[in-house]
Design a protein around this motif. Structure first.
Motif, short mmCIF file in Angstrom:
data_model
loop_
_atom_site.label_atom_id
_atom_site.label_comp_id
_atom_site.label_asym_id
_atom_site.label_seq_id
_atom_site.Cartn_x
_atom_site.Cartn_y
_atom_site.Cartn_z
N GLY A 192 0.80 -1.22 0.00
CA GLY A 192 0.00 0.00 0.00
C GLY A 192 0.83 1.27 0.00
N CYS A 193 0.16 2.37 -0.33
CA CYS A 193 0.80 3.68 -0.33
C CYS A 193 -0.23 4.70 0.08
CB CYS A 193 1.34 4.00 -1.72
SG CYS A 193 2.01 5.68 -1.81
N CYS A 194 0.20 5.67 0.92
CA CYS A 194 -0.76 6.63 1.46
C CYS A 194 -0.86 7.90 0.61
CB CYS A 194 -0.38 6.98 2.89
SG CYS A 194 1.33 7.49 3.02
N PHE A 195 -0.05 8.02 -0.44
CA PHE A 195 -0.08 9.24 -1.24
C PHE A 195 -1.18 9.15 -2.31
CE2 PHE A 195 4.05 9.17 0.72
CZ PHE A 195 4.18 10.47 1.17
N GLU A 196 -1.40 10.29 -2.98
CA GLU A 196 -2.58 10.35 -3.88
C GLU A 196 -2.22 10.80 -5.28
OE1 GLU A 196 -5.63 12.62 -1.97
OE2 GLU A 196 -5.74 11.23 -0.29
N CYS A 197 -1.08 10.36 -5.80
CA CYS A 197 -0.67 10.77 -7.15
C CYS A 197 -1.78 10.37 -8.13
CB CYS A 197 0.65 10.12 -7.52
SG CYS A 197 1.92 10.40 -6.27
N ALA A 198 -2.17 11.33 -8.96
CA ALA A 198 -3.39 11.17 -9.76
C ALA A 198 -3.31 10.09 -10.84
CB ALA A 198 -3.74 12.51 -10.40
N PHE A 199 -2.08 9.69 -11.22
CA PHE A 199 -1.92 8.73 -12.33
C PHE A 199 -1.73 7.30 -11.83
CE2 PHE A 199 2.09 10.29 -10.81
CZ PHE A 199 2.81 9.12 -10.62
N CYS A 200 -1.61 7.12 -10.52
CA CYS A 200 -1.09 5.85 -9.98
C CYS A 200 -2.19 4.85 -9.63
CB CYS A 200 -0.25 6.16 -8.74
SG CYS A 200 0.30 4.68 -7.91
N GLY A 201 -1.95 3.58 -9.97
CA GLY A 201 -2.96 2.55 -9.77
C GLY A 201 -2.78 1.73 -8.50
N ASP A 238 8.33 -2.53 -3.20
CA ASP A 238 7.36 -1.74 -2.43
C ASP A 238 7.04 -0.46 -3.17
OD1 ASP A 238 9.09 -3.36 -0.70
OD2 ASP A 238 7.95 -2.50 0.96
N ASP A 239 5.87 0.10 -2.84
CA ASP A 239 5.55 1.41 -3.40
C ASP A 239 6.51 2.46 -2.84
OD1 ASP A 239 3.58 0.73 -5.12
OD2 ASP A 239 2.00 0.84 -3.62
N ASN A 240 6.91 2.28 -1.61
CA ASN A 240 7.88 3.21 -1.03
C ASN A 240 8.50 2.60 0.21
OD1 ASN A 240 9.43 5.36 -0.36
ND2 ASN A 240 7.74 6.72 0.13
N VAL A 270 11.36 5.13 -5.08
CA VAL A 270 11.13 5.62 -3.71
C VAL A 270 10.81 7.11 -3.82
CG1 VAL A 270 12.64 3.95 -2.53
CG2 VAL A 270 13.61 6.08 -3.36
N ARG A 271 10.19 7.63 -2.81
CA ARG A 271 9.85 9.07 -2.86
C ARG A 271 11.08 9.89 -2.49
NH1 ARG A 271 4.67 11.12 -3.36
NH2 ARG A 271 5.31 12.92 -2.13
N VAL A 272 11.23 11.02 -3.18
CA VAL A 272 12.45 11.80 -3.03
C VAL A 272 12.62 12.41 -1.63
CG1 VAL A 272 12.72 12.35 -5.48
CG2 VAL A 272 11.31 13.84 -4.06
N LYS A 307 -0.72 16.05 -8.27
CA LYS A 307 -0.68 15.84 -6.80
C LYS A 307 0.49 14.96 -6.37
CE LYS A 307 -5.48 16.64 -5.56
NZ LYS A 307 -6.23 16.77 -6.80
N LYS A 308 1.63 15.18 -7.00
CA LYS A 308 2.80 14.38 -6.63
C LYS A 308 3.32 14.80 -5.26
CE LYS A 308 5.88 11.30 -7.22
NZ LYS A 308 5.65 9.88 -7.44
N ASN A 309 3.07 16.06 -4.93
CA ASN A 309 3.45 16.54 -3.61
C ASN A 309 4.96 16.52 -3.35
OD1 ASN A 309 2.55 17.73 -1.33
ND2 ASN A 309 1.79 15.87 -0.33
S1 SF4 Z 1 3.20 7.12 -7.49
FE1 SF4 Z 1 4.24 6.25 -5.76
S2 SF4 Z 1 3.95 7.78 -4.14
FE2 SF4 Z 1 2.45 8.25 -5.71
S3 SF4 Z 1 0.59 7.15 -5.03
FE3 SF4 Z 1 1.70 5.80 -6.45
S4 SF4 Z 1 2.97 4.50 -5.18
FE4 SF4 Z 1 2.31 6.25 -3.94
#
Ligand code: SF4
Ligand code: B12
Length: 457
Positions: A192-201, A238-240, A270-272, A307-309
């Motif tokens: 799982g991942c708690c972020f909300e990137c608009a393109f991510c599945g 992992d997602d991150n 991984v997230r930057v 919303k990459k944040n």
């Molecule tokens: S792109 Fe990465 S950080 Fe963004 S929602 Fe998807 S898994 Fe999470």
């Protein structure tokens, strides 16, 4: 009752052991069911061959990404004709359960995590009962779409059925393409991942709650892979993995403490903002040699829009830090996001070249069902492609003012312009093995860098 779990064959340059199938197989086996894994992708099996291999099994479970929906549809229909019950799961059915059922003719689809739901399906079918009374198990008469219950404690899951997806049996086409050591095994330490990137599945499968395995459980699995399968490299998918600093720190410390000699990488990204110098130093010491960062665009406005944040400055700092600590760096960039123009593609390329990156992947935006972007553009026109199976080679949607072919050409140019620089070229070239050449050629074809398309048997 015997069950077949199938990962279908499709046209792609990456072939890795399917963890989802591996987890579900060991989970079902733990509950005394007999399971046969068919990785048609690795074995390059035709749908007809897979159907023959499923002869005699009562239930076949198939993994389904959007990218290989048409292959799954073909397979599902063939299996149904032979009287086999078909269950589909994975990202695509999780996003579009009803559409997937009607397109493929499958008996059931599972929305979300597979282990608990599939066990329920298998046990009910074995008793001759209808399994669709369980959350996340969807059939054509289901009124309300629900999600399968999550496994509360990930340590309670048995390791994937590594004997059936033995890393030594896999072709040398790993995630990341060019890697340090074989055999290589993928592994996830969290879901799982708690972020909300608009393109991510990702959240379509896992929701937004992040669950972690204990570091001990993770390193026990690494130890097992090294001892029993001769694995020399681990890919954390992992997602991150660095989301919770202590989690990564403990995994790295345990690898060192137990003196496990492996190389490892994070090819999924991984997230930057989630790395710092001390952590990177420890990661490197424990075997990390390659980190991929999800940066996505060199234009801050586009980044904010999806919303990459993250900020471009934070991304630059992370790449520089990893580079200074002696870890190879890669970045993912998506071309064709909303707001993209020829100028912003140039900005992204210039940004990528300014950073001390060793590799860069320029992907075309894949409109994944269930994502915020998909919902945004759905019905608004702009689709240039209605066949999802080629969605990762060709633009699925293009922003106003650009053409699909134009974007594809920009991607090929960006790829060449980035990699045909001395450091990047030599770094890649020195890692390539002879046995990998066919896959690398296929990859360059997919990227539009080489002009022909290889025929698959
Ligand atoms: S792109 Fe990465 S950080 Fe963004 S929602 Fe998807 S898994 Fe999470
Ligand atoms: C590793 C990985 C890959 C590997 C392949 C993995 C494999 N062989 O299984 C590689 C690198 C090859 C890959 C490729 C791609 N990938 Co990928 N990948 C992942 C990643 C990072 C982890 C997958 C994983 O192993 N998870 C762990 C296991 C345990 O989970 P799982 O496989 O999903 O299985 C669980 C459930 O899905 C479900 N389930 C799965 N199958 C089945 C079958 C049945 C019968 C049932 C009941 C349940 C079920 O139950 C399982 C256990 O809980 C995910 C991101 C993520 N967070 O999941 C993206 C992800 C799956 N990939 C994605 C995409 C888009 C791609 C590409 C199209 C990218 C591209 N543009 O090239 C390509 C596909 C084509 C190609 N180029 O090869 C999307 C899929 C979205 C979608 N709608 O299809 C994801 C979700 C990434 C994202 N964040 O959006 N990928």
């Amino acid at each position: 009752m015997e069950i077949a779990l199938v990962y279908p064959s499709y046209e792609a340059h990456l072939i890795t052991p399917p963890l989802g199938i591996g987890y579900m197989a060991s989970f079902l086996k733990k509950h005394d069911h007999s399971v046969k894994i068919i990785d048609a992708h690795n074995l390059n099996l035709s749908p007809e061959q897979v159907t023959r291999m499923c002869g005699g099994v009562k239930v076949a479970g198939i993994s389904c990404y959007t990218a290989f929906l048409s292959e799954v549809t073909d397979l599902s229909q063939r299996l149904k004709e032979r009287g086999c019950m078909v269950v589909l799961g994975g990202p695509h059915p999780s996003a579009l359960p009803r559409e997937t059922l009607s397109l493929t003719g499958a008996d059931y689809v599972v929305v979300g995590e597979g282990e608990n739901a599939l066990l329920h399906i298998v046990e009910k079918i074995a008793k001759g009962e209808d399994p669709s009374d369980f959350p996340g198990v969807i059939t054509s008469t289901t009124e309300q779409i629900t999600r399968a219950p999550l496994v509360e404690d990930l340590d309670s899951l048995p390791f994937p059925d590594w004997k059936s997806i033995d890393p030594r049996m896999y072709r040398k086409a790993p995630h990341g393409g060019v890697i340090k050591n074989f055999p290589v095994a993928p592994l996830t330490t969290s879901r799982g991942c708690c972020f909300e990137c608009a393109f991510c599945g990702s959240s379509v499968i896992w929701g937004r709650k992040v669950r972690f395995r204990s570091p001990e459980n993770v390193v026990d699995e690494i130890d097992y892979l090294v001892r029993d399968f001769g694995v020399r490299e681990i890919h954390f998918e992992d997602d991150n993995i660095t989301l919770k600093r202590a989690h990564m720190e403990q995994i790295a410390s345990l690898i060192l403490e137990r003196r496990i000699a492996i190389s490892w990488a994070c090819p999924n990204g991984v997230r930057v903002e989630s790395v710092d110098r001390d952590l990177l130093r420890l990661m490197k010491k424990s075997g990390c040699y390659l980190l991929a960062f999800g940066i996505e665009s060199g234009n801050q406005q586009i980044l904010d829009g999806i919303k990459k944040n993250i900020s471009l400055e934070t991304a630059e700092r992370a790449v520089k830090m990893a580079h200074e600590e002696g870890i190879m760096t890669q970045a993912f960039f998506i071309l064709g996001l909303p707001g993209e123009t020829e100028k912003t593609v140039e900005e992204t390329l210039a940004y990528a070249k300014r950073l001390p990156l060793d590799r860069a992947q320029f992907l075309l935006l894949d409109m994944l069902p269930g994502t915020a972007l998909y919902e945004e553009v759905k019905g608004n026109g702009g689709w240039v492609l209605d066949k999802p199976r080629k969605s990762f080679h060709q633009a699925a949607w293009v922003p106003p003012g650009l053409q699909g072919k134009e974007l594809e050409a920009m991607r090929a140019r960006a790829f060449l312009s980035f990699h045909l620089r001395p450091r990047q070229f030599l770094n890649l070239a020195k890692c390539i093995r002879l046995s990998q050449v066919p896959f690398i050629i296929q990859r360059l074809v997919d990227y539009g860098v080489l002009p022909w398309r290889k025929k698959r048997g």
